[in-house]
Design a protein around this motif. Structure first.
Motif, PDB file in Angstrom:
ATOM      1  N   VAL A 119      16.453   6.879  -5.404  1.00 40.05           N
ATOM      2  CA  VAL A 119      15.811   5.512  -6.205  1.00 40.05           C
ATOM      3  C   VAL A 119      14.618   6.089  -7.190  1.00 40.05           C
ATOM      4  N   THR A 120      14.291   5.097  -7.997  1.00 35.88           N
ATOM      5  CA  THR A 120      13.027   5.183  -8.775  1.00 35.88           C
ATOM      6  C   THR A 120      11.807   4.467  -8.077  1.00 35.88           C
ATOM      7  N   LEU A 121      10.558   5.310  -7.654  1.00 30.33           N
ATOM      8  CA  LEU A 121       9.460   4.878  -7.080  1.00 30.33           C
ATOM      9  C   LEU A 121       8.743   4.656  -8.014  1.00 30.33           C
ATOM     10  N   LEU A 122       8.059   3.398  -8.039  1.00 36.30           N
ATOM     11  CA  LEU A 122       7.110   2.711  -9.006  1.00 36.30           C
ATOM     12  C   LEU A 122       5.730   2.401  -8.256  1.00 36.30           C
ATOM     13  N   ILE A 123       4.560   2.845  -8.445  1.00 36.08           N
ATOM     14  CA  ILE A 123       3.272   2.740  -7.633  1.00 36.08           C
ATOM     15  C   ILE A 123       2.524   2.108  -8.728  1.00 36.08           C
ATOM     16  N   ALA A 124       2.149   0.834  -8.363  1.00 35.79           N
ATOM     17  CA  ALA A 124       1.092   0.086  -9.051  1.00 35.79           C
ATOM     18  C   ALA A 124      -0.537   0.515  -8.716  1.00 35.79           C
ATOM     19  N   SER A 125      -0.966   1.225  -9.558  1.00 39.13           N
ATOM     20  CA  SER A 125      -2.305   1.692  -9.519  1.00 39.13           C
ATOM     21  C   SER A 125      -3.314   0.453  -9.728  1.00 39.13           C
ATOM     22  N   ASP A 126      -4.525   0.874  -9.633  1.00 39.04           N
ATOM     23  CA  ASP A 126      -5.628  -0.412  -9.716  1.00 39.04           C
ATOM     24  C   ASP A 126      -6.012  -0.041 -11.305  1.00 39.04           C
ATOM     25  N   ARG A 127      -5.531   0.855 -12.050  1.00 40.52           N
ATOM     26  CA  ARG A 127      -5.933   0.996 -13.366  1.00 40.52           C
ATOM     27  C   ARG A 127      -5.755  -0.261 -14.303  1.00 40.52           C
ATOM     28  N   LEU A 128      -6.419  -0.449 -15.427  1.00 36.63           N
ATOM     29  CA  LEU A 128      -6.187  -1.590 -15.998  1.00 36.63           C
ATOM     30  C   LEU A 128      -6.115  -1.082 -17.468  1.00 36.63           C
TER      31      LEU A 128
END
Length: 308
Positions: free
Chosen positions: A29-38
């Motif tokens: 799979v591709t793992l996507l991590i949503a950071s708190d960066r803006l």
């Protein structure tokens, strides 16, 4: 704000960290991590927005489920799981840090076009209209005002930039880049998705002014049919306006990062920043208000609290 996991092929986008991973049952799979960066004006700010990554992930999960229910016969999506426990090769502390902000998706070859649908004349579309009376080659009627609703939604593609600014292009140019048949399919799907999101948001007192999607071709399938990837109709990829405060001819109050854009534009107008890296640190009140806007967007659109 950052991740460092013992997984392969770590890539870092403006907001997401991406890895090649395997599920606990052995599926690549591709793992996507949503950071708190803006990111604003295509520059990543040094100040994070608390819980932003969780909002992006949980709201995308909501939309993917809705899209599957309503458009499942026409469009598939990449999402397999949002459970950090499904990622092989991580310890409990690493999984705990990721909870609420991960998507495990089918591996795809990304179509290098941002697929944007606009129902209202705002942002770069409004700026372009003032100069050319068109947006991305789509001619529009005379006399439209800022943030006015368009006669019908339009498709305005853009090239994807790894760094710097995405560039608005015409549909014809997009066809030259990836093929007319594929772009015609993506245009039709984008406008259908926008209408689905617009109609749902309207029932909850929100205007979905515009939004962008990304598509990919799964590497595990002989079919070349595109599927929806990345995120779906979040405050990072969309403009959400409260309907009860909507007024043509001005900037709108919003449930998205327009609050940060407006703050930054004031710095630009004052000659204090030039829309180039590094971005300026955000004041505490801007951070707190923006975090609240993201959370509000989730709760109003889904009818659930973020922590549910």
């Amino acid at each position: 704000m950052q991740s460092d996991l013992p997984l392969d092929n770590h890539r870092q986008g403006k907001v997401r960290d991406v890895y090649d991973a395997t599920t606990t049952d052995g599926q690549p799979v591709t793992l996507l991590i949503a950071s708190d960066r803006l990111s604003a004006f295509d520059v990543v700010m040094p100040t994070g927005i608390p819980d932003k990554g969780r909002v992006l992930t949980q709201l995308s999960k909501f939309w993917f489920a809705k899209i599957g229910q309503e458009l499942g016969d026409r469009l598939s999506h990449h999402l397999i799981s949002t459970d950090a426990n499904d990622i092989a090769g991580l310890d409990e502390a690493q999984r705990a840090a990721l909870r609420g902000r991960v998507m495990l998706g089918r591996r795809c070859e990304v179509v290098p076009i941002e697929c944007v649908a606009r129902g209202y004349l705002a942002g770069s579309g409004w700026k372009e209209y003032q100069k050319t009376q068109s947006v991305c080659g789509v001619a529009l009627p005379e006399g439209l005002q800022q943030c006015e609703k368009l006669p019908s939604p339009i498709f305005t593609p853009a090239t994807k930039a790894e760094e710097g600014h995405d560039e608005n292009i015409s549909f014809e140019r997009a066809c030259e880049l990836v093929g007319e048949e594929l772009m015609t399919t993506l245009r039709d799907l984008t406008l259908t998705l926008y209408q689905l999101g617009h109609d749902h948001a309207a029932k909850h007192g929100i205007i979905l002014a515009d939004t962008k999607f990304e598509f990919g071709i799964p590497v595990d399938s002989e079919s070349k049919q595109p599927i929806l990837i990345d995120e779906a109709m979040t405050p990072d990829s969309s403009r959400f306006w409260p309907a009860d405060d909507y007024e043509v001819g001005r900037d709108q109050s919003s449930f998205d990062k327009q609050y940060v854009r407006n703050h930054l534009q004031a710095l630009v107008d004052a000659g204090q920043w030039g829309k180039e890296p590094p971005g300026p640190a955000l004041p505490d009140d801007v951070v707190a208000n923006t975090a609240n806007k993201y959370r509000q967007a989730y709760e109003v659109l889904t009818g659930s609290a973020l922590d549910d």
